[in-house]
Design a protein around this motif. Sequence first.
Motif, mmCIF file in Angstrom:
data_model
loop_
_atom_site.group_PDB
_atom_site.id
_atom_site.type_symbol
_atom_site.label_atom_id
_atom_site.label_comp_id
_atom_site.label_asym_id
_atom_site.label_seq_id
_atom_site.Cartn_x
_atom_site.Cartn_y
_atom_site.Cartn_z
ATOM 1 N N LEU A 105 90.561 35.248 -22.317
ATOM 2 C CA LEU A 105 91.752 34.907 -21.544
ATOM 3 C C LEU A 105 92.467 33.684 -22.099
ATOM 4 O O LEU A 105 93.687 33.546 -21.951
ATOM 5 C CB LEU A 105 91.380 34.661 -20.078
ATOM 6 C CG LEU A 105 90.941 35.879 -19.261
ATOM 7 C CD1 LEU A 105 90.619 35.465 -17.825
ATOM 8 C CD2 LEU A 105 92.006 36.976 -19.272
ATOM 9 N N GLU A 106 91.711 32.805 -22.736
ATOM 10 C CA GLU A 106 92.311 31.586 -23.289
ATOM 11 C C GLU A 106 93.067 31.838 -24.595
ATOM 12 O O GLU A 106 93.875 31.008 -25.022
ATOM 13 C CB GLU A 106 91.216 30.536 -23.535
ATOM 14 C CG GLU A 106 90.674 29.924 -22.235
ATOM 15 C CD GLU A 106 89.353 29.205 -22.442
ATOM 16 O OE1 GLU A 106 88.902 29.106 -23.618
ATOM 17 O OE2 GLU A 106 88.758 28.752 -21.454
ATOM 18 N N ARG B 201 78.317 35.625 -19.516
ATOM 19 C CA ARG B 201 79.377 36.636 -19.549
ATOM 20 C C ARG B 201 80.721 36.003 -19.171
ATOM 21 O O ARG B 201 81.750 36.312 -19.784
ATOM 22 C CB ARG B 201 79.031 37.772 -18.589
ATOM 23 C CG ARG B 201 80.037 38.914 -18.562
ATOM 24 C CD ARG B 201 80.093 39.650 -19.866
ATOM 25 N NE ARG B 201 81.059 40.761 -19.809
ATOM 26 C CZ ARG B 201 81.507 41.416 -20.862
ATOM 27 N NH1 ARG B 201 81.094 41.088 -22.071
ATOM 28 N NH2 ARG B 201 82.381 42.399 -20.724
ATOM 29 N N LYS B 202 80.694 35.116 -18.204
ATOM 30 C CA LYS B 202 81.922 34.430 -17.771
ATOM 31 C C LYS B 202 82.532 33.649 -18.934
ATOM 32 O O LYS B 202 83.746 33.679 -19.158
ATOM 33 C CB LYS B 202 81.598 33.477 -16.619
ATOM 34 C CG LYS B 202 82.803 32.666 -16.120
ATOM 35 C CD LYS B 202 82.399 31.795 -14.938
ATOM 36 C CE LYS B 202 83.620 31.073 -14.393
ATOM 37 N NZ LYS B 202 83.562 29.632 -14.552
ATOM 38 N N TYR C 154 86.525 50.926 -18.088
ATOM 39 C CA TYR C 154 86.126 49.521 -18.175
ATOM 40 C C TYR C 154 84.901 49.254 -17.290
ATOM 41 O O TYR C 154 83.993 48.515 -17.686
ATOM 42 C CB TYR C 154 87.279 48.601 -17.771
ATOM 43 C CG TYR C 154 87.000 47.148 -18.087
ATOM 44 C CD1 TYR C 154 87.155 46.644 -19.373
ATOM 45 C CD2 TYR C 154 86.532 46.269 -17.103
ATOM 46 C CE1 TYR C 154 86.872 45.322 -19.677
ATOM 47 C CE2 TYR C 154 86.249 44.943 -17.393
ATOM 48 C CZ TYR C 154 86.419 44.477 -18.684
ATOM 49 O OH TYR C 154 86.127 43.168 -18.979
ATOM 50 N N LEU C 155 84.866 49.853 -16.114
ATOM 51 C CA LEU C 155 83.705 49.687 -15.239
ATOM 52 C C LEU C 155 82.440 50.220 -15.901
ATOM 53 O O LEU C 155 81.365 49.619 -15.802
ATOM 54 C CB LEU C 155 83.930 50.402 -13.905
ATOM 55 C CG LEU C 155 84.804 49.699 -12.872
ATOM 56 C CD1 LEU C 155 84.930 50.552 -11.619
ATOM 57 C CD2 LEU C 155 84.241 48.320 -12.510
ATOM 58 N N GLU D 250 86.791 41.735 -13.730
ATOM 59 C CA GLU D 250 85.361 41.554 -13.963
ATOM 60 C C GLU D 250 84.894 40.178 -13.523
ATOM 61 O O GLU D 250 83.791 40.018 -12.976
ATOM 62 C CB GLU D 250 84.999 41.777 -15.437
ATOM 63 C CG GLU D 250 83.505 41.708 -15.674
ATOM 64 C CD GLU D 250 83.077 41.953 -17.108
ATOM 65 O OE1 GLU D 250 81.866 41.787 -17.383
ATOM 66 O OE2 GLU D 250 83.917 42.291 -17.946
ATOM 67 N N LEU D 251 85.716 39.173 -13.729
ATOM 68 C CA LEU D 251 85.358 37.823 -13.293
ATOM 69 C C LEU D 251 85.179 37.784 -11.774
ATOM 70 O O LEU D 251 84.277 37.112 -11.257
ATOM 71 C CB LEU D 251 86.436 36.820 -13.728
ATOM 72 C CG LEU D 251 86.402 36.452 -15.211
ATOM 73 C CD1 LEU D 251 87.674 35.695 -15.600
ATOM 74 C CD2 LEU D 251 85.172 35.630 -15.564
ATOM 75 N N ILE D 252 85.992 38.528 -11.061
ATOM 76 C CA ILE D 252 85.871 38.610 -9.604
ATOM 77 C C ILE D 252 84.576 39.341 -9.243
ATOM 78 O O ILE D 252 83.829 38.923 -8.353
ATOM 79 C CB ILE D 252 87.096 39.326 -8.983
ATOM 80 C CG1 ILE D 252 88.343 38.457 -9.157
ATOM 81 C CG2 ILE D 252 86.861 39.625 -7.505
ATOM 82 C CD1 ILE D 252 89.639 39.152 -8.815
ATOM 83 N N VAL D 253 84.285 40.453 -9.953
ATOM 84 C CA VAL D 253 83.067 41.209 -9.713
ATOM 85 C C VAL D 253 81.827 40.350 -9.959
ATOM 86 O O VAL D 253 80.832 40.433 -9.227
ATOM 87 C CB VAL D 253 83.019 42.471 -10.622
ATOM 88 C CG1 VAL D 253 81.650 43.128 -10.560
ATOM 89 C CG2 VAL D 253 84.104 43.462 -10.212
#
Length: 209
Positions: free
Chosen positions: A175-176, A167-168, A144-145, A201-204
């Motif tokens: 997720l929704e 991207r977010k 995934y990375l 990824e959202l955290i990254v």
Amino acid sequence: MILKEKFEKICLNSTNDSNLIEKLWFEIEKKYSAKSRHYHNLQHLENMFREIENVKDKIENVNIISYSIFYHDVIYDVTSKSNEEKSAEVSKEKLELLDLNSEEILKVYEQILATKSHKKSDDEDTNFLLDADLSILGKGYEDYLEYIKQIRKEYSIYPDFLYKPGRKKVLEHFLELESIFKTGYFKDKYEVQARKNIEMELIVLGIKN
């Protein structure tokens, strides 16, 4: 090449014109081998076919879904919002040369269009196509990375302040969804890990709510 052999095999179901098949394959290979393609390339097609191979006994028309895989990203321009529509049009134009019947061509066309919204379809073959297309989301952490890096390279024309919010939005859309994957097989195999990967990824990205 395995992909080329696979393409030739399905084409031979409708034509014996080897020159035409060779020409169509060359066009596909050229598109997916473009220097701008870091993720949406031949390797992506190979991965999709590996995933479909695992469920081929559940698929009604393997030839149709195979054509859809080959053509679903044949047009891929990161500045365009109509890649799927353009890819579907290309599929129609090329498959008409192979003398597929209008119903088969329409099915491929509709399957490719479905990859735009990734909404659950009434057609289960379409759902298997969509799930194979998104299977990378549920792969292991390292894979995934690498996928994240490849996607970022494809969008390298955009600076972070433009790329990250876009991207977010894409990730939060996934997720929704009630379920990212539409079929029981892929849901069981990838859903949990896909959600973990997307959250990561959202955290990254540094813009997690």
